[in-house]
Write a protein that holds these residues in place. Structure first.
Motif, mmCIF file in Angstrom:
data_model
loop_
_atom_site.group_PDB
_atom_site.id
_atom_site.type_symbol
_atom_site.label_atom_id
_atom_site.label_comp_id
_atom_site.label_asym_id
_atom_site.label_seq_id
_atom_site.Cartn_x
_atom_site.Cartn_y
_atom_site.Cartn_z
ATOM 1 N N THR A 94 -9.153 -6.084 8.234
ATOM 2 C CA THR A 94 -8.205 -6.328 9.317
ATOM 3 C C THR A 94 -6.785 -6.246 8.787
ATOM 4 O OG1 THR A 94 -9.772 -7.715 10.534
ATOM 5 C CG2 THR A 94 -7.435 -8.043 10.994
ATOM 6 N N GLY A 95 -5.955 -5.495 9.490
ATOM 7 C CA GLY A 95 -4.566 -5.343 9.092
ATOM 8 C C GLY A 95 -4.309 -4.249 8.076
ATOM 9 N N ALA A 96 -5.347 -3.485 7.717
ATOM 10 C CA ALA A 96 -5.197 -2.495 6.649
ATOM 11 C C ALA A 96 -4.505 -1.229 7.125
ATOM 12 C CB ALA A 96 -6.562 -2.147 6.063
ATOM 13 N N SER A 97 -3.573 -0.757 6.323
ATOM 14 C CA SER A 97 -3.009 0.573 6.502
ATOM 15 C C SER A 97 -3.869 1.573 5.730
ATOM 16 C CB SER A 97 -1.577 0.614 5.966
ATOM 17 O OG SER A 97 -1.596 0.401 4.548
ATOM 18 N N ALA A 98 -3.548 2.852 5.858
ATOM 19 C CA ALA A 98 -4.301 3.861 5.112
ATOM 20 C C ALA A 98 -4.175 3.637 3.610
ATOM 21 C CB ALA A 98 -3.807 5.254 5.499
ATOM 22 N N ASP A 123 -0.723 1.534 10.564
ATOM 23 C CA ASP A 123 0.340 2.435 10.123
ATOM 24 C C ASP A 123 1.366 2.629 11.228
ATOM 25 O OD1 ASP A 123 -0.358 3.869 7.331
ATOM 26 O OD2 ASP A 123 -2.222 3.414 8.391
ATOM 27 N N THR A 124 0.914 2.642 12.485
ATOM 28 C CA THR A 124 1.839 2.723 13.614
ATOM 29 C C THR A 124 2.687 1.464 13.709
ATOM 30 O OG1 THR A 124 0.330 4.143 14.874
ATOM 31 C CG2 THR A 124 2.014 2.971 16.120
ATOM 32 N N LEU A 125 2.052 0.304 13.635
ATOM 33 C CA LEU A 125 2.775 -0.957 13.747
ATOM 34 C C LEU A 125 3.776 -1.140 12.612
ATOM 35 C CD1 LEU A 125 -0.129 -3.363 14.781
ATOM 36 C CD2 LEU A 125 1.604 -2.349 16.262
ATOM 37 N N GLU A 126 3.444 -0.612 11.431
ATOM 38 C CA GLU A 126 4.343 -0.724 10.287
ATOM 39 C C GLU A 126 5.383 0.395 10.251
ATOM 40 O OE1 GLU A 126 1.918 -1.069 6.776
ATOM 41 O OE2 GLU A 126 0.698 -2.667 7.667
ATOM 42 N N LEU A 182 1.252 10.143 14.689
ATOM 43 C CA LEU A 182 0.355 9.968 13.547
ATOM 44 C C LEU A 182 -0.961 10.691 13.770
ATOM 45 C CD1 LEU A 182 2.506 7.972 12.607
ATOM 46 C CD2 LEU A 182 0.682 6.356 12.045
ATOM 47 N N ASP A 183 -1.449 10.657 14.994
ATOM 48 C CA ASP A 183 -2.704 11.352 15.284
ATOM 49 C C ASP A 183 -2.527 12.863 15.131
ATOM 50 O OD1 ASP A 183 -5.480 11.082 16.185
ATOM 51 O OD2 ASP A 183 -4.811 12.192 17.939
ATOM 52 N N ARG A 184 -1.382 13.357 15.541
ATOM 53 C CA ARG A 184 -1.104 14.787 15.395
ATOM 54 C C ARG A 184 -1.084 15.166 13.907
ATOM 55 N NH1 ARG A 184 3.632 14.869 17.752
ATOM 56 N NH2 ARG A 184 2.697 14.913 19.825
ATOM 57 N N ALA A 185 -0.524 14.299 13.078
ATOM 58 C CA ALA A 185 -0.497 14.559 11.639
ATOM 59 C C ALA A 185 -1.911 14.561 11.056
ATOM 60 C CB ALA A 185 0.357 13.509 10.937
ATOM 61 N N ALA A 186 -2.754 13.642 11.530
ATOM 62 C CA ALA A 186 -4.136 13.592 11.043
ATOM 63 C C ALA A 186 -4.882 14.880 11.379
ATOM 64 C CB ALA A 186 -4.855 12.388 11.644
ATOM 65 N N ARG A 187 -4.621 15.442 12.553
ATOM 66 C CA ARG A 187 -5.330 16.653 12.974
ATOM 67 C C ARG A 187 -5.054 17.838 12.050
ATOM 68 N NH1 ARG A 187 -3.654 15.388 18.365
ATOM 69 N NH2 ARG A 187 -2.287 17.222 18.393
ATOM 70 N N THR A 188 -3.892 17.835 11.394
ATOM 71 C CA THR A 188 -3.595 18.960 10.501
ATOM 72 C C THR A 188 -4.536 19.001 9.303
ATOM 73 O OG1 THR A 188 -1.971 17.751 9.152
ATOM 74 C CG2 THR A 188 -1.156 18.821 11.153
#
Length: 249
Positions: A94-98, A123-126, A182-188
């Motif tokens: 819980t609370g983990a970033s990548a 990662d979004t919240l941070e 962030l989701d768009r970046a993941a798709r790459t």
């Protein structure tokens, strides 16, 4: 337009900070799911599923991991492969970033036939940049494969924070836009062999599907999300990697 957006963000910054503080104070702190973090369904040749990520993998909002995302993904795989024993393993913080997942959870990954990565909310919240998020996801993929071999990796779509009922506007809109970036970046990363992205379609998680904190999915939300992800997992497990598993909006 970019300059205008920055200017508007500057003007609304005090409001956003105040809203963020109120949300943090008012949101109940729910525990992670209880019970075993691994299990098995069905009989036959083993099909090993590992899910790694943030609080949704920790099962916040569900009573047990069997009711949370990993357990429900296992149900979907078991339905698709009735002649296989689906062995599932949930690794969540819980609370983990990548970056936290890379440092603290990837070293605990065991041999698997498919690995699902569920990240992006923290990662979004941070307010991490899309470039940083992509870089950390890439490091997770590389390190997982260094440890357990050339396993197929599924990147679950970043949940659209614009649909989270606990977030007021304009905070909801700003974080929603960040989660999309962030989701768009993941798709790459689907340009890499054996990496697939399965989006979380906006509107899939309706208000009644959230837990008491109105931020994490409840059991109904986990079932809906798992059902959407399960549409793509057999494709990947069968050795096909379409890059993006598209679903009707």
């Amino acid at each position: 337009m970019a300059v205008l957006r920055l200017f508007l963000l500057f003007l609304t910054a005090p409001v956003l900070v105040a809203q963020a503080v109120r949300v943090r104070r008012a949101t109940p702190r729910l525990p992670g799911a209880t019970g075993p973090i691994e299990g098995a369904l069905g009989t036959g040749r083993p099909l090993r599923l590992t899910v790694i990520g943030e609080s949704t993998v920790d099962g916040v909002g569900a009573a047990t991991h069997a009711d949370a995302l990993t357990g429900q993904l296992a149900v979907g795989l078991a339905s698709a492969y009735p002649d296989r024993e689906v062995r599932w393993h949930a690794l969540g913080i819980t609370g983990a970033s990548a970056r936290v997942v890379l440092d603290e959870l990837v070293p605990r990954v065991r041999a698997a036939d498919i690995v699902v990565v569920v990240l992006g909310v923290n990662d979004t919240l941070e307010l991490h940049s899309a470039a940083r998020y992509r870089r950390d996801l890439l490091a997770i993929i590389v390190e997982v494969r260094r440890r357990i071999g050339d396993v197929p990796v599924v990147l679950a779509g970043v949940p659209p924070l614009a649909s989270f009922p606990s977030l007021p506007r304009p905070l909801r809109d700003v974080l929603g836009a960040r989660s999309v970036a962030l989701d768009r970046a993941a798709r790459t990363l689907t340009r890499l062999p054996g990496v697939t992205h399965i989006p979380l379609v906006p509107g899939l998680l309706r208000p009644g599907m959230f837990a008491a904190d109105r931020f994490h999915p409840g059991p109904d939300g986990y079932r809906a999300w798992a059902a959407a992800l399960s549409e793509g997992l057999p494709i990947v497990t069968d050795g096909r990697h379409p890059g993006e598993v598209t679903r009707p909006s």
